[in-house]
Design a protein around this motif. Structure first.
Motif, mmCIF file in Angstrom:
data_model
loop_
_atom_site.group_PDB
_atom_site.id
_atom_site.type_symbol
_atom_site.label_atom_id
_atom_site.label_comp_id
_atom_site.label_asym_id
_atom_site.label_seq_id
_atom_site.Cartn_x
_atom_site.Cartn_y
_atom_site.Cartn_z
ATOM 1 N N VAL A 51 -19.036 -2.066 8.895
ATOM 2 C CA VAL A 51 -17.740 -2.703 9.093
ATOM 3 C C VAL A 51 -16.688 -1.610 9.262
ATOM 4 C CG1 VAL A 51 -15.953 -4.170 8.074
ATOM 5 C CG2 VAL A 51 -18.373 -4.734 7.743
ATOM 6 N N LYS A 52 -15.851 -1.737 10.279
ATOM 7 C CA LYS A 52 -14.792 -0.762 10.492
ATOM 8 C C LYS A 52 -13.663 -1.029 9.510
ATOM 9 C CE LYS A 52 -12.584 1.789 14.183
ATOM 10 N NZ LYS A 52 -13.440 2.960 13.878
ATOM 11 N N ILE A 53 -13.324 -0.017 8.718
ATOM 12 C CA ILE A 53 -12.235 -0.120 7.744
ATOM 13 C C ILE A 53 -11.039 0.636 8.306
ATOM 14 C CG2 ILE A 53 -11.513 0.292 5.364
ATOM 15 C CD1 ILE A 53 -13.879 -1.581 5.508
ATOM 16 N N THR A 54 -10.015 -0.080 8.725
ATOM 17 C CA THR A 54 -8.857 0.538 9.358
ATOM 18 C C THR A 54 -7.761 0.811 8.336
ATOM 19 O OG1 THR A 54 -7.773 -1.563 9.832
ATOM 20 C CG2 THR A 54 -9.373 -0.756 11.462
ATOM 21 N N PRO A 55 -6.838 1.725 8.660
ATOM 22 C CA PRO A 55 -5.708 1.968 7.755
ATOM 23 C C PRO A 55 -4.926 0.697 7.444
ATOM 24 C CG PRO A 55 -5.851 3.745 9.358
ATOM 25 C CD PRO A 55 -6.860 2.705 9.773
ATOM 26 N N ALA A 56 -4.765 -0.173 8.431
ATOM 27 C CA ALA A 56 -4.012 -1.407 8.198
ATOM 28 C C ALA A 56 -4.662 -2.266 7.124
ATOM 29 C CB ALA A 56 -3.903 -2.192 9.506
ATOM 30 N N MET A 57 -5.986 -2.232 7.043
ATOM 31 C CA MET A 57 -6.696 -3.034 6.047
ATOM 32 C C MET A 57 -6.477 -2.524 4.633
ATOM 33 S SD MET A 57 -10.250 -3.515 8.186
ATOM 34 C CE MET A 57 -11.148 -4.354 6.873
ATOM 35 N N LEU A 58 -6.034 -1.282 4.514
ATOM 36 C CA LEU A 58 -5.869 -0.671 3.195
ATOM 37 C C LEU A 58 -4.422 -0.690 2.711
ATOM 38 C CD1 LEU A 58 -8.241 2.415 3.626
ATOM 39 C CD2 LEU A 58 -8.759 0.175 2.648
ATOM 40 N N GLU A 59 -3.510 -1.186 3.534
ATOM 41 C CA GLU A 59 -2.116 -1.269 3.091
ATOM 42 C C GLU A 59 -2.009 -2.205 1.885
ATOM 43 O OE1 GLU A 59 0.385 0.547 4.082
ATOM 44 O OE2 GLU A 59 -0.903 1.573 5.526
ATOM 45 N N GLY A 60 -1.419 -1.710 0.846
ATOM 46 C CA GLY A 60 -1.283 -2.501 -0.374
ATOM 47 C C GLY A 60 -2.448 -2.372 -1.323
ATOM 48 N N ALA A 61 -3.505 -1.675 -0.911
ATOM 49 C CA ALA A 61 -4.667 -1.486 -1.794
ATOM 50 C C ALA A 61 -4.435 -0.245 -2.649
ATOM 51 C CB ALA A 61 -5.937 -1.365 -0.968
ATOM 52 N N THR A 62 -3.427 -0.308 -3.489
ATOM 53 C CA THR A 62 -2.986 0.874 -4.242
ATOM 54 C C THR A 62 -3.937 1.269 -5.366
ATOM 55 O OG1 THR A 62 -1.619 -0.573 -5.618
ATOM 56 C CG2 THR A 62 -0.565 0.463 -3.715
ATOM 57 N N LYS A 63 -4.783 0.332 -5.806
ATOM 58 C CA LYS A 63 -5.734 0.647 -6.871
ATOM 59 C C LYS A 63 -7.003 1.312 -6.338
ATOM 60 C CE LYS A 63 -6.702 -2.493 -9.856
ATOM 61 N NZ LYS A 63 -7.150 -3.808 -10.377
#
Length: 322
Positions: A51-63
């Protein structure tokens, strides 16, 4: 309090049980994009593959502190972005070496000896008499194998070629592989020489900006007309349109492919109608034993990284620097 882990690929039962002993595990179908992204926002780590994990998918994933991929390749991740965010990326580079090298050599043998084509010939009831020259293959033993990228898997392929099939091994690599040179008689050359001299050209490189379309029309033209291209690394290392043209024109003899520019490969791809192409569904490491070992390795990587003790299998080691 246990860390929260998102598992976005099904894991073997015993691996999942082991993970649950060490963390709270949330299973998510990555195809449900919004649910997957939401789960990442609440997670300390994640484990999965394909699965491609893009920077946009990680926005807000601060933990989120760790991503553990069940693969050796990591082109589904923006490594620089992960490093900037302080997220460790772990992979599984060792456990799949031998099974993937077996797949590479299966492609070499199947392509050279026309195994798939002639097996279908028999199954179709067309074997009515002794075969003639129109069905002959070519020898593998004693030929020259050129390996582009002599890392772990490339080295395992070189061992099979030199010791098992008495093949001459040429290779390109960013740095010399002294073990392969001493043990298997491998010789490091420039890509142009490798292409010109090899009977089989085998790609074993990761997908990077530098290796994207590493093999295009010019490189295919530089190969022997009798040569066979083997790709079990990443599909986008080859310009697929140029490869199709070269195979149609007889620029090269054939190809053995476990990877494609787009996967799954389109059912109407010209590659699938060519008798001089052996096409596999990206099965490099796909054995019961190896896929289980990869999942276990990725799980152990994840737990160790979360507690700060992971010392190997780290793609972006610079993220650990103060």
């Amino acid at each position: 309090m246990k860390k929260r882990i998102v598992a976005y690929k099904p894991l073997p039962d015993d691996v999942m049980a082991w993970l649950r002993e060490h963390a709270e595990v949330v299973e998510v179908d990555a195809a449900r994009h919004d649910a997957f992204v939401a789960a990442l926002k609440e997670a300390d780590g994640a484990i999965g593959a394909s699965v491609k994990i893009t920077p946009a998918m990680l926005e807000g994933a601060t933990k989120l502190k760790v991503l553990s991929t069940i693969s050796v390749g990591f082109d589904n991740f923006d490594v620089a972005d992960l490093t900037r965010r302080g997220i460790v990326l772990a992979n599984t580079p060792d456990v799949l070496t031998e099974s993937t090298a077996d797949t590479v050599f299966a492609l070499i043998l199947a392509s050279a000896r026309r195994v798939v084509e002639l097996a279908d010939f028999v199954k179709a009831g067309q074997w009515q008499r002794s075969i003639g020259a129109e069905h002959y293959g070519v020898d593998v033993q004693g030929k020259t194998l050129g390996i582009v990228g002599l890392g772990r898997i490339g080295g395992a392929v070189a061992r099979r070629a030199a010791l098992g099939f008495n093949m001459r091994v040429l290779y390109t690599n960013r740095s010399p592989n002294e073990h392969a040179e001493k043990t298997f008689g491998a010789r490091r050359v420039q890509l142009a020489e490798l292409l010109a001299q090899s009977d089989f050209v085998c790609l074993q490189v990761p997908l990077t900006k530098e290796t994207h379309h590493l093999i295009g029309a010019a490189e295919l033209k530089a190969m022997k007309k009798s040569a066979i291209l083997i790709n079990a690394s990443r599909g986008q290392t080859v310009d697929e349109a140029a490869l199709i043209d070269a195979l149609k024109a007889g620029t090269i003899h054939g190809a053995g492919l476990d990877v494609f520019e787009r996967e799954p490969v389109a059912a109407d791809s010209p590659l699938l109608s060519m008798n001089n192409v052996v096409a596999l569904p990206h099965i490099g490491s796909a054995t019961h034993e190896t896929r289980h070992a990869m999942a276990r390795c990725a799980a152990e990587n994840l737990v160790a990284a979360l507690d700060g003790s992971l010392a190997s299998n780290i793609v972006n080691r610079e993220v650990l620097k103060p």
